[in-house]
Design an enzyme around this catalytic site. Sequence first.
Site, mmCIF file in Angstrom:
data_model
loop_
_atom_site.group_PDB
_atom_site.id
_atom_site.type_symbol
_atom_site.label_atom_id
_atom_site.label_comp_id
_atom_site.label_asym_id
_atom_site.label_seq_id
_atom_site.Cartn_x
_atom_site.Cartn_y
_atom_site.Cartn_z
ATOM 1 C CG MET A 186 -7.176 17.430 39.986
ATOM 2 S SD MET A 186 -7.122 15.716 39.365
ATOM 3 C CE MET A 186 -6.971 15.981 37.595
ATOM 4 C CE1 TYR A 236 -2.263 18.147 36.772
ATOM 5 C CE2 TYR A 236 -2.122 17.209 34.575
ATOM 6 C CZ TYR A 236 -1.542 17.489 35.791
ATOM 7 O OH TYR A 236 -0.249 17.106 36.035
ATOM 8 C CB CYS A 237 -2.223 22.056 34.657
ATOM 9 S SG CYS A 237 -0.793 23.111 34.298
ATOM 10 C CG LEU A 238 -3.749 27.065 31.053
ATOM 11 C CD1 LEU A 238 -3.827 28.306 31.913
ATOM 12 C CD2 LEU A 238 -2.804 27.285 29.877
ATOM 13 N N GLY A 297 -7.581 23.751 34.701
ATOM 14 C CA GLY A 297 -8.297 24.080 35.933
ATOM 15 C C GLY A 297 -8.483 25.567 36.113
#
Length: 597
Positions: free
Chosen positions: A356, A328-330, A332
């Site tokens: 994501m 998720y985010c960073l 990811g």
Amino acid sequence: MNELQPGKLEVDRYPANTKPEPETPGHPYDKLDRAMRAALARATAGVSPHSIMATWMDWAVHLGRSPGRQTELAERAAHNMSKLWAHASALAMGASPEPPFSPRAQDHRFTDAGWQKAPFALWQQAFLSAQDWWQAATDDMPGIAPRDAERAQFQVRQALDFISPSNFPWLNPEIIDRSLQTGGRNLVEGGAHFLEDLARTATQQHEPPPEGYEIGKDLAATPGKVVFRNALFELIQYTPTTKKVQAEPILFVPAWIMKYYVLDLSPENSMVRYLVSQGFTVFMISWVNPGTDQADLGLEDYRQQGIMAAIDAVEQIVPGQKIHANGYCLGGTLLAIAAAVMQRDGDDRLASVTLMAAQVDFAEAGELLLFIDDSQVSFVEDLMWLQGYLDRPQMTRTFTTIRAEDLIYARAMRRYFLGEEDLPSDLTVWNNDTTRMPARMHSEYLRGLFLDNRLSAGRFAVDGRVVALKDIRLPLFVVGTESDHIAPWRSVYKIRLFTDGDLTFVLTNGGHNGGILSEPGHKRRHYRLGHRPADALYTSPDDWFETSQVTQGSWWPAMADWLKARSTGSAAPPPMGGKRRGVKQLPSAPGSYVHLS
């Protein structure tokens, strides 16, 4: 507990000006200069005056050599003035004319009915007229750097938001009406709120969660155990709720810029709880909140001692099974790097990768790019050199400034002038539970990924070799959100340019966090889903959007079905912590790192 040794990000093969500044300048004069720069950075809250001046110099020079543009702006000013005059005349005669200027869709400062009456309507329209003119004045023009044009617009918007009539109690009809109704009690209560917030800001006191939002009881409450811990993270394994589970477990890699439990928020909107209920064995990385002693942790530490150490631990607990990894985010972004390195090195322990709201290309990284240039990054580095990390308030200011009219000024008006308490929610409690960023890691992230965009440009190296995203041949499930200010969906979509494997792309409504929290039953949710087979031709994001179909409801079931289709079937749940295989069991979820402030 395993000891963490700082790793080294390979940057030496590339030009010297792309390196982070040295952590400890050797010469006393260098130390003196950096101390002075750090003091200036602290005084300006980490904002580089040079970046601001350079932006406006670029704008002024190009406008000064464009007499046609100047004439156009003069005509626009006269036209706006005539609209205001006509509107004022109609109001003076008791009419209710259609306002000539409208606030932006996300601007809720003028929703009170009082703003439609004289004289408040005129003040509102005068403000919106100025906003309209400055928007046109700072539009892109030939010769000006596009980034400078966007920054000029952003800075003008910040200045105008500061002087909006909604911010002044004697110009705001809602505040005037409330004061008359309560005899001024709202201003007394607002003053108390202001003093409370001022004291908390001065002392840097971490606000405890309100009643009903306790971590581990109301939030981050999915049952589980911490099954592994090192100096960088705790690994949580969640208790199964089904008699059989999918053979392949899921490992979540959240961003370390915030705490993990946005993915395990309240029981009704917890992605973790949902996947457990769907028969998955779920593991979660809970990152440590770093202090000064961890200033030298770099991106490579987060990869090796974070993601790879977690994969090793999951492999011991669920032996012989591949892992569905979700970033998720960073988290990811780093998972994409780790997956590419694993594929390059012949490590086949992953079954799939889900990303994501995660970017691998930062050329179109949204409004955060307005804060990123060499001068600004140097300012942040000087600030981190002074304290060893990027602190919570400094990071929070960046995100709140992007939506200042809502997150700063509208909140201040409600809290300080209307005397209203902030209404807590699970998401706002999580959002306020911010973390720090190690100096070295944040510098490498800003320079290597954000500023230089090395990953998608083929200039990001691990272990002395360039990382190639095309090496990822695993099935990919990529999620973007329609109104994301942090990772715009078209930027997230660009992973289709840099990979050739089987890829499913989901676009859901909502923002960076709200779009991910899209549990079944959530009202007014929809998503678009598309599939690109391996080695298929590229489709642009706009073409894909026009041809994709809208599905009402949550995208979570689509993800669960996708994961099940890429699993090998059901099996008995693995033992918690892999007791039979010698993995030490630690405290219950949510562990201890999530409580570090």
